[in-house]
Write a protein that holds these residues in place. Structure first.
Motif, PDB file in Angstrom:
ATOM      1  N   ASN A   1      39.210  33.985  37.544  1.00 19.64           N
ATOM      2  CA  ASN A   1      39.850  32.787  36.977  1.00 19.64           C
ATOM      3  C   ASN A   1      38.871  31.998  36.106  1.00 19.64           C
ATOM      4  OD1 ASN A   1      42.313  33.326  38.087  1.00 19.64           O
ATOM      5  ND2 ASN A   1      42.162  31.795  39.710  1.00 19.64           N
ATOM      6  N   ALA A   2      37.611  31.901  36.540  1.00 16.40           N
ATOM      7  CA  ALA A   2      36.619  31.175  35.745  1.00 16.40           C
ATOM      8  C   ALA A   2      36.399  31.862  34.402  1.00 16.40           C
ATOM      9  CB  ALA A   2      35.300  31.070  36.516  1.00 16.40           C
ATOM     10  N   SER A   3      36.345  33.188  34.407  1.00 12.22           N
ATOM     11  CA  SER A   3      36.137  33.896  33.137  1.00 12.22           C
ATOM     12  C   SER A   3      37.365  33.768  32.239  1.00 12.22           C
ATOM     13  CB  SER A   3      35.778  35.354  33.398  1.00 12.22           C
ATOM     14  OG  SER A   3      36.808  36.226  33.153  1.00 12.22           O
ATOM     15  N   ILE A   4      38.552  33.754  32.820  1.00  6.80           N
ATOM     16  CA  ILE A   4      39.777  33.575  32.024  1.00  6.80           C
ATOM     17  C   ILE A   4      39.826  32.165  31.446  1.00  6.80           C
ATOM     18  CG2 ILE A   4      42.296  33.397  32.188  1.00  6.80           C
ATOM     19  CD1 ILE A   4      42.162  35.756  34.187  1.00  6.80           C
ATOM     20  N   GLN A   5      39.460  31.158  32.235  1.00  4.01           N
ATOM     21  CA  GLN A   5      39.451  29.782  31.744  1.00  4.01           C
ATOM     22  C   GLN A   5      38.440  29.620  30.608  1.00  4.01           C
ATOM     23  OE1 GLN A   5      41.658  27.494  32.442  1.00  4.01           O
ATOM     24  NE2 GLN A   5      42.613  28.922  33.875  1.00  4.01           N
ATOM     25  N   ARG A   6      37.305  30.283  30.717  1.00  4.29           N
ATOM     26  CA  ARG A   6      36.294  30.243  29.655  1.00  4.29           C
ATOM     27  C   ARG A   6      36.857  30.870  28.368  1.00  4.29           C
ATOM     28  NH1 ARG A   6      32.366  31.847  32.527  1.00  4.29           N
ATOM     29  NH2 ARG A   6      32.711  34.062  32.242  1.00  4.29           N
ATOM     30  N   ALA A   7      37.534  32.008  28.505  1.00  7.73           N
ATOM     31  CA  ALA A   7      38.136  32.653  27.332  1.00  7.73           C
ATOM     32  C   ALA A   7      39.221  31.786  26.714  1.00  7.73           C
ATOM     33  CB  ALA A   7      38.707  34.024  27.731  1.00  7.73           C
TER      34      ALA A   7
ATOM     35  N   ARG B   1      49.798  35.752  17.262  1.00  8.04           N
ATOM     36  CA  ARG B   1      48.818  36.597  17.973  1.00  8.04           C
ATOM     37  C   ARG B   1      47.973  35.762  18.933  1.00  8.04           C
ATOM     38  NH1 ARG B   1      47.387  39.773  12.677  1.00  8.04           N
ATOM     39  NH2 ARG B   1      48.959  41.408  12.781  1.00  8.04           N
ATOM     40  N   LEU B   2      47.566  34.597  18.491  1.00  9.80           N
ATOM     41  CA  LEU B   2      46.782  33.710  19.333  1.00  9.80           C
ATOM     42  C   LEU B   2      47.595  33.263  20.551  1.00  9.80           C
ATOM     43  CD1 LEU B   2      44.016  32.317  19.480  1.00  9.80           C
ATOM     44  CD2 LEU B   2      45.013  30.407  18.238  1.00  9.80           C
ATOM     45  N   ALA B   3      48.857  32.937  20.334  1.00  7.48           N
ATOM     46  CA  ALA B   3      49.734  32.539  21.442  1.00  7.48           C
ATOM     47  C   ALA B   3      49.932  33.693  22.418  1.00  7.48           C
ATOM     48  CB  ALA B   3      51.077  32.057  20.911  1.00  7.48           C
ATOM     49  N   GLN B   4      50.069  34.907  21.904  1.00  2.46           N
ATOM     50  CA  GLN B   4      50.220  36.067  22.777  1.00  2.46           C
ATOM     51  C   GLN B   4      48.956  36.292  23.599  1.00  2.46           C
ATOM     52  OE1 GLN B   4      51.220  39.093  19.891  1.00  2.46           O
ATOM     53  NE2 GLN B   4      53.376  39.066  20.497  1.00  2.46           N
ATOM     54  N   GLU B   5      47.812  36.131  22.971  1.00  2.00           N
ATOM     55  CA  GLU B   5      46.552  36.310  23.687  1.00  2.00           C
ATOM     56  C   GLU B   5      46.388  35.260  24.778  1.00  2.00           C
ATOM     57  OE1 GLU B   5      41.801  36.888  22.715  1.00  2.00           O
ATOM     58  OE2 GLU B   5      43.242  36.795  21.061  1.00  2.00           O
ATOM     59  N   ARG B   6      46.732  34.007  24.462  1.00  2.00           N
ATOM     60  CA  ARG B   6      46.674  32.942  25.478  1.00  2.00           C
ATOM     61  C   ARG B   6      47.622  33.234  26.631  1.00  2.00           C
ATOM     62  NH1 ARG B   6      46.982  28.518  21.167  1.00  2.00           N
ATOM     63  NH2 ARG B   6      44.802  28.142  20.706  1.00  2.00           N
ATOM     64  N   ALA B   7      48.844  33.651  26.299  1.00  2.00           N
ATOM     65  CA  ALA B   7      49.833  33.959  27.345  1.00  2.00           C
ATOM     66  C   ALA B   7      49.349  35.109  28.218  1.00  2.00           C
ATOM     67  CB  ALA B   7      51.177  34.294  26.715  1.00  2.00           C
ATOM     68  N   GLY B   8      48.752  36.120  27.609  1.00  2.00           N
ATOM     69  CA  GLY B   8      48.218  37.236  28.382  1.00  2.00           C
ATOM     70  C   GLY B   8      47.108  36.802  29.313  1.00  2.00           C
ATOM     71  N   LEU B   9      46.233  35.929  28.833  1.00  2.00           N
ATOM     72  CA  LEU B   9      45.158  35.422  29.683  1.00  2.00           C
ATOM     73  C   LEU B   9      45.711  34.576  30.823  1.00  2.00           C
ATOM     74  CD1 LEU B   9      42.470  34.491  27.016  1.00  2.00           C
ATOM     75  CD2 LEU B   9      42.260  36.234  28.797  1.00  2.00           C
ATOM     76  N   ARG B  10      46.655  33.700  30.508  1.00  2.00           N
ATOM     77  CA  ARG B  10      47.250  32.858  31.562  1.00  2.00           C
ATOM     78  C   ARG B  10      47.961  33.706  32.605  1.00  2.00           C
ATOM     79  NH1 ARG B  10      48.976  29.353  27.126  1.00  2.00           N
ATOM     80  NH2 ARG B  10      47.428  27.714  26.973  1.00  2.00           N
ATOM     81  N   ALA B  11      48.587  34.799  32.164  1.00  2.00           N
ATOM     82  CA  ALA B  11      49.301  35.666  33.097  1.00  2.00           C
ATOM     83  C   ALA B  11      48.338  36.373  34.046  1.00  2.00           C
ATOM     84  CB  ALA B  11      50.122  36.701  32.327  1.00  2.00           C
ATOM     85  N   ARG B  12      47.088  36.578  33.621  1.00  2.00           N
ATOM     86  CA  ARG B  12      46.101  37.236  34.474  1.00  2.00           C
ATOM     87  C   ARG B  12      45.445  36.270  35.446  1.00  2.00           C
ATOM     88  NH1 ARG B  12      42.402  39.544  30.269  1.00  2.00           N
ATOM     89  NH2 ARG B  12      40.929  39.417  31.980  1.00  2.00           N
TER      90      ARG B  12
ATOM     91  N   TRP C   1      38.770  36.536  47.767  1.00  2.00           N
ATOM     92  CA  TRP C   1      38.887  35.155  47.287  1.00  2.00           C
ATOM     93  C   TRP C   1      37.837  34.875  46.212  1.00  2.00           C
ATOM     94  CZ3 TRP C   1      38.464  30.348  50.995  1.00  2.00           C
ATOM     95  CH2 TRP C   1      38.814  29.201  50.297  1.00  2.00           C
ATOM     96  N   GLY C   2      36.595  35.268  46.479  1.00  2.00           N
ATOM     97  CA  GLY C   2      35.528  35.074  45.500  1.00  2.00           C
ATOM     98  C   GLY C   2      35.811  35.806  44.193  1.00  2.00           C
ATOM     99  N   ALA C   3      36.353  37.016  44.287  1.00  2.00           N
ATOM    100  CA  ALA C   3      36.693  37.773  43.076  1.00  2.00           C
ATOM    101  C   ALA C   3      37.761  37.044  42.270  1.00  2.00           C
ATOM    102  CB  ALA C   3      37.170  39.173  43.453  1.00  2.00           C
ATOM    103  N   CYS C   4      38.735  36.460  42.961  1.00  2.00           N
ATOM    104  CA  CYS C   4      39.775  35.679  42.268  1.00  2.00           C
ATOM    105  C   CYS C   4      39.152  34.480  41.561  1.00  2.00           C
ATOM    106  CB  CYS C   4      40.839  35.202  43.252  1.00  2.00           C
ATOM    107  SG  CYS C   4      41.890  36.504  43.899  1.00  2.00           S
TER     108      CYS C   4
ATOM    109  N   THR D   1      44.928  34.067  38.547  1.00  2.00           N
ATOM    110  CA  THR D   1      45.434  34.102  39.914  1.00  2.00           C
ATOM    111  C   THR D   1      45.631  32.669  40.389  1.00  2.00           C
ATOM    112  OG1 THR D   1      44.134  36.097  40.287  1.00  2.00           O
ATOM    113  CG2 THR D   1      44.969  34.977  42.230  1.00  2.00           C
ATOM    114  N   PRO D   2      46.780  32.359  41.006  1.00  2.00           N
ATOM    115  CA  PRO D   2      46.983  30.996  41.505  1.00  2.00           C
ATOM    116  C   PRO D   2      45.897  30.603  42.515  1.00  2.00           C
ATOM    117  CG  PRO D   2      49.016  32.268  41.626  1.00  2.00           C
ATOM    118  CD  PRO D   2      47.927  33.219  41.255  1.00  2.00           C
ATOM    119  N   ALA D   3      45.569  29.341  42.585  1.00  7.54           N
ATOM    120  CA  ALA D   3      44.500  28.851  43.457  1.00  7.54           C
ATOM    121  C   ALA D   3      44.768  29.162  44.930  1.00  7.54           C
ATOM    122  CB  ALA D   3      44.312  27.349  43.263  1.00  7.54           C
ATOM    123  N   TRP D   4      46.018  29.192  45.338  1.00  7.20           N
ATOM    124  CA  TRP D   4      46.347  29.431  46.742  1.00  7.20           C
ATOM    125  C   TRP D   4      46.238  30.904  47.121  1.00  7.20           C
ATOM    126  CZ3 TRP D   4      50.080  33.027  46.887  1.00  7.20           C
ATOM    127  CH2 TRP D   4      50.945  33.112  45.804  1.00  7.20           C
ATOM    128  N   TYR D   5      46.140  31.789  46.131  1.00 10.72           N
ATOM    129  CA  TYR D   5      46.203  33.220  46.421  1.00 10.72           C
ATOM    130  C   TYR D   5      44.997  33.696  47.228  1.00 10.72           C
ATOM    131  CZ  TYR D   5      46.625  38.229  45.810  1.00 10.72           C
ATOM    132  OH  TYR D   5      46.721  39.566  46.048  1.00 10.72           O
TER     133      TYR D   5
END
Length: 177
Positions: A166-172, A35-46, A159-162, A48-52
C-alpha cells in the motif's frame, strides 16, 4: 448600386487551417488524461484495505489457537477445531473477495499471476515462519504453542506485506498527481 461585398469570414472559418492541429492536440491531451486515469484506477484497485491485514492475521491465528485448545480433549473438541479451521479458510477467501469488491475490481487474477506478484514476499514470510518454528522447537515449546506462534508470524508477515505494498502504491499515486 453598391457592390455586394463578400461575406467576411466567421471566426471559425478564419481558424480553419489551425483547427485540425488544435483538435489533434486536444485529442492527444484527452487520451493522455484517460491513460493517466486508467493508471490511477489500476493502482487504487491494487490497494489493500486497511482492515485486511489484521483480519487476515486473525483468520490465520484463531484456527491454530482452537486447534491447540483441542489437543488432548478428543471427541467434540477435535470436530470444533476442524470446523474452525475450515471456517478460517472460508474467512480468508471471503476477505480476499471483499478486498477486491471494496476496490471496485471483481476480476480475479490467476494463481500464477498472484504467485509472481508475491515472488519475493511469500518466500520471506514463509521462511520467517519456518525459522520461528525451529526456534520454538529448539527452545522446547510444545507443538500447539509452536503452531500458534508460527501462524502468528505468518499473519503478521501478510499484514506487513499489505502495508508495504500500500505504501508503494500510495507513493506511485503521488507521483502521478
Amino acid at each position: 448600386m453598391p457592390m455586394p461585398s463578400s461575406p467576411s469570414p466567421s471566426p471559425s472559418q478564419e481558424n480553419e487551417a489551425e483547427r485540425p492541429m488544435a483538435s489533434a492536440e486536444y485529442a492527444a491531451g484527452a487520451l493522455s488524461d484517460v491513460r493517466l486515469a486508467q493508471e490511477r484506477a489500476g493502482l487504487r484497485a491494487r490497494t489493500t484495505p486497511a482492515w485486511y491485514g489484521p483480519a487476515a492475521a486473525v483468520a490465520l491465528v484463531v484456527p491454530s489457537v482452537v486447534r491447540a485448545w483441542s489437543d488432548g480433549r478428543g471427541g467434540a473438541a477435535t470436530v470444533v477445531a476442524l470446523l474452525v479451521s475450515l471456517l478460517g479458510l472460508g474467512v480468508v477467501v471471503a476477505l480476499a473477495r471483499a478486498a477486491r469488491r471494496g476496490a471496485g475490481v471483481l476480476v480475479a487474477r490467476s494463481w500464477s499471476s498472484r504467485l509472481w506478484r508475491s515472488r519475493v514476499v511469500l518466500p520471506v514470510v514463509l521462511a520467517a515462519g519456518a525459522i520461528t518454528g525451529i526456534v520454538c522447537w529448539a527452545a522446547g515449546a510444545g507443538q500447539a504453542t509452536t503452531q500458534v506462534v508460527v501462524f502468528g508470524v505468518w499473519g503478521l508477515g501478510a499484514w506487513g506485506a499489505c502495508l508495504v505494498r500500500n505504501a508503494s502504491i500510495q507513493r506511485a499515486l503521488r507521483e502521478l498527481a
